[in-house]
Design an enzyme around this catalytic site. Structure first.
Site, PDB file in Angstrom:
ATOM      1  N   CYS A   2       0.391 -16.181  -1.060  1.00 51.44           N
ATOM      2  CA  CYS A   2       0.680 -17.436  -1.743  1.00 51.44           C
ATOM      3  C   CYS A   2      -0.166 -17.597  -2.996  1.00 51.44           C
ATOM      4  O   CYS A   2      -1.291 -17.116  -3.075  1.00 51.44           O
ATOM      5  CB  CYS A   2       0.387 -18.614  -0.823  1.00 51.44           C
ATOM      6  N   ARG A  27       1.587 -10.994  -6.469  1.00 52.40           N
ATOM      7  CA  ARG A  27       0.881 -11.104  -5.186  1.00 52.40           C
ATOM      8  C   ARG A  27       1.846 -11.036  -4.007  1.00 52.40           C
ATOM      9  O   ARG A  27       1.414 -10.882  -2.869  1.00 52.40           O
ATOM     10  CB  ARG A  27       0.131 -12.443  -5.127  1.00 52.40           C
ATOM     11  N   TRP A  73       4.283 -17.063   0.582  1.00 54.03           N
ATOM     12  CA  TRP A  73       4.509 -15.859   1.380  1.00 54.03           C
ATOM     13  C   TRP A  73       4.449 -16.345   2.821  1.00 54.03           C
ATOM     14  O   TRP A  73       3.387 -16.720   3.313  1.00 54.03           O
ATOM     15  CB  TRP A  73       3.416 -14.829   1.077  1.00 54.03           C
ATOM     16  N   ASN A  99      -2.532 -22.776   0.097  1.00 47.71           N
ATOM     17  CA  ASN A  99      -2.604 -21.367   0.513  1.00 47.71           C
ATOM     18  C   ASN A  99      -3.537 -21.287   1.704  1.00 47.71           C
ATOM     19  O   ASN A  99      -4.522 -22.005   1.747  1.00 47.71           O
ATOM     20  CB  ASN A  99      -3.250 -20.493  -0.573  1.00 47.71           C
ATOM     21  N   GLY A 100      -3.265 -20.345   2.598  1.00 49.33           N
ATOM     22  CA  GLY A 100      -4.173 -20.165   3.737  1.00 49.33           C
ATOM     23  C   GLY A 100      -3.470 -20.511   5.035  1.00 49.33           C
ATOM     24  O   GLY A 100      -2.254 -20.724   5.066  1.00 49.33           O
ATOM     25  N   GLU A 477      -2.539   8.259   2.613  1.00 50.82           N
ATOM     26  CA  GLU A 477      -2.200   7.401   1.475  1.00 50.82           C
ATOM     27  C   GLU A 477      -0.777   7.702   0.967  1.00 50.82           C
ATOM     28  O   GLU A 477      -0.020   6.791   0.627  1.00 50.82           O
ATOM     29  CB  GLU A 477      -3.251   7.602   0.362  1.00 50.82           C
ATOM     30  N   LYS A 481       2.243   5.048   0.679  1.00 52.01           N
ATOM     31  CA  LYS A 481       2.921   4.755  -0.597  1.00 52.01           C
ATOM     32  C   LYS A 481       4.424   4.851  -0.436  1.00 52.01           C
ATOM     33  O   LYS A 481       5.166   3.984  -0.864  1.00 52.01           O
ATOM     34  CB  LYS A 481       2.427   5.774  -1.627  1.00 52.01           C
ATOM     35  N   GLU A 484       5.913   2.001   1.942  1.00 49.05           N
ATOM     36  CA  GLU A 484       5.850   0.597   1.508  1.00 49.05           C
ATOM     37  C   GLU A 484       6.836   0.268   0.394  1.00 49.05           C
ATOM     38  O   GLU A 484       7.294  -0.861   0.297  1.00 49.05           O
ATOM     39  CB  GLU A 484       4.428   0.171   1.133  1.00 49.05           C
ATOM     40  N   HIS A 500       0.315  18.470  18.908  1.00 44.65           N
ATOM     41  CA  HIS A 500      -0.122  17.776  20.123  1.00 44.65           C
ATOM     42  C   HIS A 500       0.771  16.581  20.434  1.00 44.65           C
ATOM     43  O   HIS A 500       0.322  15.624  21.061  1.00 44.65           O
ATOM     44  CB  HIS A 500      -1.587  17.347  19.981  1.00 44.65           C
ATOM     45  N   LYS A 595       0.319  -8.659  -2.504  1.00 46.80           N
ATOM     46  CA  LYS A 595      -0.697  -7.869  -3.205  1.00 46.80           C
ATOM     47  C   LYS A 595      -2.083  -8.209  -2.708  1.00 46.80           C
ATOM     48  O   LYS A 595      -2.922  -7.357  -2.509  1.00 46.80           O
ATOM     49  CB  LYS A 595      -0.583  -8.147  -4.701  1.00 46.80           C
TER      50      LYS A 595
END
Ligand code: F6R
Length: 600
Positions: A2, A27, A73, A99-100, A477, A481, A484, A500, A595
């Site tokens: 947010c 974000r 968000w 926000n939060g 990584e 990438k 996402e 395994h 973000k």
């Protein structure tokens, strides 16, 4: 996550607010809205979807010089117009953006607001209804806001408008980032300086559990007990042009291609006139004195931390543990006698990392934050900060911050090693300069990587990334990438671990990307490639010049063996980018992602 923006002044604020929200789009969000003051009334415009959708419903003829805006968000309640902010109290007198996460909102609802009809599923609505509740009990708005804040458990950044007191925006902060933007004859509120850079570069930092009265000519900060706080403003060292896409089709592409410049900038910032490394000696002293370094981070920053462990242990000889912040916060490992903490965070605002930082500071342990954002929460609250100097990273998928984090960790490792008087056969400044050139060379080959994306990732198959040692760290990584931004299921595996269990997933045509940049495991990883190929996989080997073999698809220019992650990740970033592009995905704003992850 947010984002908040607010403005109170003499100019029409609709465009200022919407432009601010656009700057916060990076974000991640699913709905957006603004509330503007108009002739003793407050008009709300909100919409699920993008800011461009919001622009279409705003009444542009409305004259207004005060307003608040929000990108949401979703956490409590689905993404929808009904749940999007701003929210209002029952009578419509108070309007809020938040926000939060308010952890005790259900309990507060039962205890104080049983008679109130709620229109959304959000925790936020409880805050605004509580303010009205305390005003109905005879308090003025400041007092009612104060009483409300005292009841809230959790994180919040809040901007509130009172329809009967239109020359003020009431603001408060706890755990979620929020700044006051200062101007001549106007003031503003922003969860990120980027949201107000088009109107001011001057900001006031807010600390947890502070409330603020913002008018167009005055800003007054108070503790929740009403004590006044005097604080000096700071100038945000951000350039508006750094935040533009320029001729690039996506921020992600721009940021991938900025990596050579970022590495050169880091060299420049961390070297002195004689060409040797320069870092605050007290940071190096703390690291040298520690018996164990704990790196704490999330996501891509965590992956950079794994590379950092290799560097620190191999170069400086200090044992390092790397932990996911969200795990460490609730399952703390046994700590050594003299631990030193390194928090790695591009944004410097990640709630999980911050939770651990607060805990470790309470225990009195020294902490260093490595971040891209000066003045961010993790930077302010740690004892020391080292900056990434990568410039704003706007694309949700982190690219240049990852390589910048590794470059800074490499420099720290050498400085600590020198401090400890260790013999060194690597000089980071020199080797990083070679890396920067190699990065440029790789960027010139992007058509090759686009073809790999087309050849290997055009179907919906799961894909795998295998490697050993440092290559394994990069595989984690690379897989993140790809998944996402392209939504192709992908996993990074240690080459030796595949058989395994996970090898059961390999079938005819499964794409398997294998990294082979480390001499000591070159033959073993190639053996692992044979194992998957024998089971039908379609392998794509990415190797280093000195280790290249005929069957390799991508051969990278030679760099020092400890710094290969800095260049082997780049084709992986491009491959993810092109895979997402060819699948028609929103590369810069992938679904469900934010973000800056400011909730735990
Ligand atoms: C992935 C990505 C995330 C972040 C993670 C931590 O591309 O960007 O995994 O790395 O959310 O964020 P910071 O580094 O801001 O703490």
């Amino acid at each position: 996550m947010c984002g908040i923006v607010g403005y109170i002044g003499n100019n029409d604020c609709k465009e200022i607010l919407l432009k601010g929200l656009e700057k916060l789009e990076y974000r991640g969000y699913d709905s957006a809205g603004i509330a503007v003051v108009n002739n003793y009334d407050v008009e709300i415009f909100k919409e699920q979807g993008r800011i461009r959708d919001l622009r279409n419903i705003v009444d542009w003829n409305l004259a207004t010089t005060t307003g608040i805006g929000h990108t949401r968000w979703a956490t409590h309640g689905k993404p929808s117009k009904r749940n999007s902010h701003p929210h209002q109290s029952a009578t419509g007198r108070f309007t809020i953006v938040h926000n939060g996460v308010i952890e005790n909102y259900e309990q507060l609802k039962k205890q104080y607001l049983a008679h109130v009809h709620f229109v959304s599923d959000t925790d936020t609505e409880v805050i605004v209804q509580l303010v009205e509740h305390f005003v109905n009990e005879g308090n003025d708005t400041f007092k009612a806001f104060q009483e409300t804040l005292k009841l809230l458990h959790g994180s919040y950044a809040i901007a509130l408008i009172d329809n009967e007191n239109q020359d003020t925006i009431f603001v408060a902060k706890n755990k979620s980032p929020l700044l006051i933007g200062l101007g001549d004859n106007f003031n503003g509120v922003a969860s990120d300086a980027m949201a107000m850079l088009h109107v001011t570069k001057r900001y006031l930092e807010l600390k947890d559990q502070e409330m603020v009265i913002v008018t167009k000519s005055q800003v007054q900060i108070f503790t929740l007990n009403g004590e006044k706080i005097i604080r000096k403003p700071f100038i945000a060292e951000l350039d508006v042009s750094d935040m533009e896409k320029g001729t690039y089709s996506h921020y992600m592409l721009k940021e991938i291609e900025e990596q050579p410049y970022v590495v050169r900038k880091i060299i420049q910032k961390y070297q002195n006139d004689t060409g040797t490394i320069h870092i605050d000696p007290s940071i190096i002293g703390e690291l040298m004195n520690s018996d164990r370094i704990y790196i704490v981070a999330c996501g891509t920053s965590y992956h950079a931390g794994i590379v950092g462990k290799y560097l620190m242990e191999k170069v400086a000889g200090i044992p390092v543990e790397v932990h996911l912040a969200s795990e460490f916060a609730y399952n703390r490992p046994l700590l050594s006698k003299k631990p030193m903490f390194i928090f790695i965070s591009q944004s410097g605002e990640t709630a999980d990392s911050r939770t651990v930082l607060v805990q470790m500071k309470e225990l009195g342990y020294p902490a260093l934050t490595i971040t891209n954002v000066p003045g961010s929460t993790l930077s302010r609250e740690a004892d020391y900060t080292l900056l990434l100097h990568a410039g704003p990273e706007i694309a949700v998928a982190s690219t240049k911050a990852y390589t910048a984090q590794i470059a800074v960790l490499a420099i720290i490792a050498e400085a600590v090693a020198l401090g400890l008087g260790r013999e060194l056969n690597i000089r980071m400044i020199h080797e990083l300069a070679i890396v920067a050139n190699a990065m440029e060379e790789i960027s010139n080959r992007k058509i090759e990587f686009e073809q790999v994306a087309i050849d290997y990732l055009s179907s919906d198959r799961s894909s795998f990334f295998i490697g050993r040692g440092l290559d394994y760290a990069v595989c984690l990584e690379a897989a993140l990438k790809l998944k996402e931004i392209s939504y192709i299921h992908s996993e990074g595996f240690a080459g030796g671990e595949l058989k395994h269990g996970s090898i059961a997933l390999i079938e005819e045509g499964t794409p398997v990307f294998a990294l082979a940049t480390q001499e000591n495991v070159n033959l073993s990883i190639r053996g692992n490639v044979k194992e998957v190929a024998a089971r039908g996989a379609k392998p794509c080997i990415i190797s280093m010049e000195s280790l290249a073999m005929e069957e390799d698809e991508i051969v990278l220019p030679q760099v020092h063996k400890l710094l290969t992650p800095l260049i082997s990740v780049i084709p992986m970033q491009y491959i993810a980018y092109y895979a997402a592009l060819h699948r028609g995905c929103d590369v810069d704003k992938p679904r469900n992602l934010a973000k800056s992850v400011t909730v735990e």
